[in-house]
Motif scaffolding. Sequence first.
Motif, short mmCIF file in Angstrom:
data_model
loop_
_atom_site.label_atom_id
_atom_site.label_comp_id
_atom_site.label_asym_id
_atom_site.label_seq_id
_atom_site.Cartn_x
_atom_site.Cartn_y
_atom_site.Cartn_z
N LEU A 128 -26.64 -60.64 -33.91
CA LEU A 128 -25.99 -58.88 -33.77
C LEU A 128 -25.42 -58.31 -35.34
O LEU A 128 -25.66 -57.05 -34.83
CB LEU A 128 -25.43 -58.78 -32.32
CG LEU A 128 -25.58 -59.77 -31.19
CD1 LEU A 128 -23.98 -59.89 -30.29
CD2 LEU A 128 -26.61 -58.33 -30.83
N LEU A 129 -24.87 -59.24 -36.08
CA LEU A 129 -24.58 -58.79 -37.31
C LEU A 129 -25.40 -58.16 -38.45
O LEU A 129 -26.29 -58.68 -39.04
CB LEU A 129 -22.81 -59.62 -37.61
CG LEU A 129 -21.57 -59.71 -36.73
CD1 LEU A 129 -21.17 -61.21 -37.39
CD2 LEU A 129 -21.09 -58.44 -37.06
N ALA A 130 -25.11 -57.39 -38.93
CA ALA A 130 -25.47 -56.41 -40.77
C ALA A 130 -24.89 -57.92 -41.59
O ALA A 130 -24.02 -58.57 -41.01
CB ALA A 130 -24.64 -55.75 -40.68
N PRO A 131 -25.76 -58.65 -42.45
CA PRO A 131 -25.63 -59.25 -43.39
C PRO A 131 -24.11 -58.81 -43.64
O PRO A 131 -23.80 -58.03 -43.94
CB PRO A 131 -26.39 -58.51 -44.46
CG PRO A 131 -27.57 -58.14 -43.34
CD PRO A 131 -27.18 -57.28 -42.42
N GLY A 132 -23.20 -60.11 -43.83
CA GLY A 132 -22.18 -59.83 -44.35
C GLY A 132 -20.80 -59.35 -43.29
O GLY A 132 -20.04 -58.86 -43.76
N GLY A 133 -21.80 -58.92 -42.11
CA GLY A 133 -21.02 -58.37 -41.33
C GLY A 133 -19.54 -60.05 -41.04
O GLY A 133 -19.85 -60.82 -41.26
N LEU A 134 -18.40 -58.88 -40.34
CA LEU A 134 -17.24 -60.14 -39.06
C LEU A 134 -17.38 -60.10 -38.45
O LEU A 134 -17.67 -59.22 -37.27
CB LEU A 134 -15.58 -58.98 -39.45
CG LEU A 134 -15.47 -58.48 -41.29
CD1 LEU A 134 -14.78 -57.65 -41.40
CD2 LEU A 134 -15.76 -60.10 -42.36
N PHE A 135 -16.72 -61.29 -37.86
CA PHE A 135 -16.69 -61.27 -36.77
C PHE A 135 -15.43 -62.16 -36.12
O PHE A 135 -14.41 -63.21 -37.44
CB PHE A 135 -16.82 -63.31 -36.67
CG PHE A 135 -17.33 -64.08 -34.82
CD1 PHE A 135 -17.07 -63.09 -33.87
CD2 PHE A 135 -17.84 -65.52 -35.08
CE1 PHE A 135 -17.09 -63.68 -32.15
CE2 PHE A 135 -17.38 -65.77 -33.39
CZ PHE A 135 -17.45 -65.24 -32.21
N ILE A 136 -14.71 -61.73 -35.46
CA ILE A 136 -13.05 -61.41 -35.22
C ILE A 136 -13.09 -62.11 -34.05
O ILE A 136 -13.29 -61.09 -33.19
CB ILE A 136 -11.82 -60.49 -35.55
CG1 ILE A 136 -12.72 -59.87 -37.12
CG2 ILE A 136 -11.01 -60.86 -35.61
CD1 ILE A 136 -12.04 -58.79 -37.22
N THR A 137 -12.66 -62.91 -33.57
CA THR A 137 -12.23 -63.84 -32.29
C THR A 137 -10.50 -64.49 -32.24
O THR A 137 -10.51 -64.82 -33.35
CB THR A 137 -13.47 -64.85 -32.31
OG1 THR A 137 -13.49 -64.98 -30.72
CG2 THR A 137 -12.96 -65.84 -33.21
N LYS A 138 -10.09 -64.94 -31.13
CA LYS A 138 -8.91 -65.04 -30.80
C LYS A 138 -9.79 -65.95 -29.51
O LYS A 138 -9.80 -65.44 -28.64
CB LYS A 138 -8.40 -64.32 -30.33
CG LYS A 138 -6.32 -65.10 -30.32
CD LYS A 138 -5.98 -64.21 -30.46
CE LYS A 138 -4.82 -63.78 -29.24
NZ LYS A 138 -3.32 -62.98 -29.19
N SER A 139 -8.74 -67.51 -29.46
CA SER A 139 -9.21 -68.38 -28.24
C SER A 139 -8.18 -69.01 -27.74
O SER A 139 -7.88 -69.79 -29.20
CB SER A 139 -10.54 -68.96 -28.16
OG SER A 139 -11.58 -68.31 -28.42
N PRO A 140 -7.95 -69.11 -26.15
CA PRO A 140 -6.56 -70.58 -26.21
C PRO A 140 -7.22 -71.24 -26.58
O PRO A 140 -8.46 -71.95 -26.40
CB PRO A 140 -6.38 -70.01 -24.74
CG PRO A 140 -6.68 -68.47 -23.90
CD PRO A 140 -8.02 -68.66 -25.68
N CYS A 141 -6.48 -72.49 -27.34
CA CYS A 141 -6.89 -73.95 -27.54
C CYS A 141 -6.51 -74.76 -26.65
O CYS A 141 -5.16 -75.56 -26.84
CB CYS A 141 -6.30 -73.98 -29.13
SG CYS A 141 -7.63 -73.22 -30.25
N LEU A 142 -6.87 -74.86 -25.12
CA LEU A 142 -6.01 -75.43 -24.10
C LEU A 142 -6.43 -77.01 -24.25
O LEU A 142 -5.57 -77.67 -23.97
CB LEU A 142 -6.60 -75.52 -22.16
CG LEU A 142 -5.57 -73.87 -22.95
CD1 LEU A 142 -6.74 -73.50 -21.48
CD2 LEU A 142 -4.45 -73.38 -23.07
N GLY A 143 -7.28 -77.64 -25.07
CA GLY A 143 -7.20 -78.67 -25.73
C GLY A 143 -6.87 -80.01 -26.65
O GLY A 143 -6.81 -81.16 -26.37
#
Length: 209
Positions: A128-143
Amino acid sequence: MKTSAKFWDGVAVKYAAQPVSDPDAYDQTLERVASYLKPTDRVLELGCGTGTTALRLAEHAGSVLATDYSGGMIAQAEAKMGVENVRFLQADVFSPDLQDGSFDVVMAFNLFHLVDKVDAAWARVHDLLAPGGLFITKSPCLGERSLGFKFGLLKRLIPVMQLVGKAPYVRFDTIADLDARTTRAGFEILETGNYPRRPPNHFVVARAV
């Protein structure tokens, strides 16, 4: 995705009324995200819930398409409308309504621990991202093993709660799992952090390569 939209539809009104559980960690996350956004950016938010984050970050971006596959959540989000450069859409990461290469930034917060086909989802984010685009995510690490007995008990209780419709699908990742998945999906990690630190809600900013 394995998590039932029906579950989230059923809790949408209650969810919208709840205050942010950790305002300091939430504000810190928004501050870090905003530092990466540009006024020309085309931003996609996945799993936008009731739309608060999209509306808070809109002033830093050119446009924000905020999506959730729960119609109930989108209805709550649309009730908050009033920001011209934000649009809400009922969709998930695999929706054909989302065009490959059409976003400069894809955001997803507190989402991917609720997704069963997570590797396929992250690969789709890359597309989905254009070349060089950014993915910004945050997830609970319950493991994380350091979380101790309380979270070990939760891990055992959730399948029982799912059987009676009281819990969604939940995955128990570690911080190492998330970082490895990021690089495996074709991203270069630029920044990480944990907001809050316990239980760790792991924040990642990564560039598509």
